[in-house]
Design an enzyme around this catalytic site. Structure first.
Site, PDB file in Angstrom:
ATOM      1  N   ASP A   1      98.898  31.058  40.786  1.00 54.81           N
ATOM      2  CA  ASP A   1      97.607  30.370  40.761  1.00 54.81           C
ATOM      3  C   ASP A   1      97.006  30.545  39.379  1.00 54.81           C
ATOM      4  OD1 ASP A   1      95.526  28.830  41.701  1.00 54.81           O
ATOM      5  OD2 ASP A   1      94.890  30.238  43.246  1.00 54.81           O
ATOM      6  N   ASP A   2      96.024  29.712  39.067  1.00 57.10           N
ATOM      7  CA  ASP A   2      95.369  29.816  37.766  1.00 57.10           C
ATOM      8  C   ASP A   2      94.447  31.024  37.712  1.00 57.10           C
ATOM      9  OD1 ASP A   2      93.535  28.712  39.569  1.00 57.10           O
ATOM     10  OD2 ASP A   2      92.812  27.176  38.191  1.00 57.10           O
TER      11      ASP A   2
ATOM     12  N   ASP B   1      89.518  34.745  42.106  1.00 57.15           N
ATOM     13  CA  ASP B   1      88.080  34.909  41.916  1.00 57.15           C
ATOM     14  C   ASP B   1      87.564  35.951  42.905  1.00 57.15           C
ATOM     15  OD1 ASP B   1      85.274  34.602  41.789  1.00 57.15           O
ATOM     16  OD2 ASP B   1      85.434  32.491  41.296  1.00 57.15           O
TER      17      ASP B   1
END
Length: 175
Positions: A109-110, A113
């Protein structure tokens, strides 16, 4: 005329902008791949869509992996974080490669969070290796490999979310 929701968006609450160019993102993805190359080998890459698509493509190319799958999870509606929804799970063929638990599979994933998406994907593939380009403190414990940690109050502007535009000179009243 529609009223604007008075609750601030996730982006507005984040406060600290962190713009990332295409060049920087590519360099960060390659740095991630250097670390992953020491951990593998992997049988397949699974991108968490949509943010994980670009880094997964770069990582797959650099590691020489041809099997690329997706797990499609929605947690943001533009800039409002909402309930998680699995829109598409990984394919049966990819699941078999990981023995049903994800062993030998690489999830990309980028960004991690709050960790909500990461926890959900970890439940689906508990033995997979989870890698992100960027990590925030709340989600970082879920990730096995990442490149850059940013503060929880940072909003990352990814290159696919931004566009170049003319900025007037300061002397002309630009902020």
């Amino acid at each position: 005329m529609a009223e604007r929701n008075s609750e601030p968006s996730v982006q507005e609450r984040a406060g600290r902008p962190f713009p990332v160019s295409w060049d920087q993102f590519h360099r960060d993805c390659r740095a991630l791949t250097w670390r992953l190359n020491e951990v593998g080998p992997f049988q397949a890459v699974i991108a968490i869509t949509r943010g994980g698509l670009v880094p997964a493509a770069i990582v797959a190319r650099e590691l020489g992996l041809r099997v690329i799958d997706t797990v499609c999870v929605a947690s943001y509606d533009h800039d409002k974080q909402g309930d998680l929804k699995v829109l598409k799970g990984i394919s049966e063929q990819t699941a078999k490669l990981g023995g049903g638990t994800g062993k030998g599979l690489l999830i990309v994933d980028d960004l991690v969070d709050t960790g909500k998406t990461g926890r959900l994907v970890r439940q689906l593939l508990p033995d997979a290796h989870f890698a992100t380009v960027y990590a925030k403190p709340k989600g970082r414990p879920l990730v096995d490999t990442y490149i850059t940690e940013v503060s929880q109050d940072t909003w990352i502007y990814f290159p696919w979310d931004t566009a170049l535009s003319f900025q007037p000179p300061i002397r002309d009243g630009a902020a």
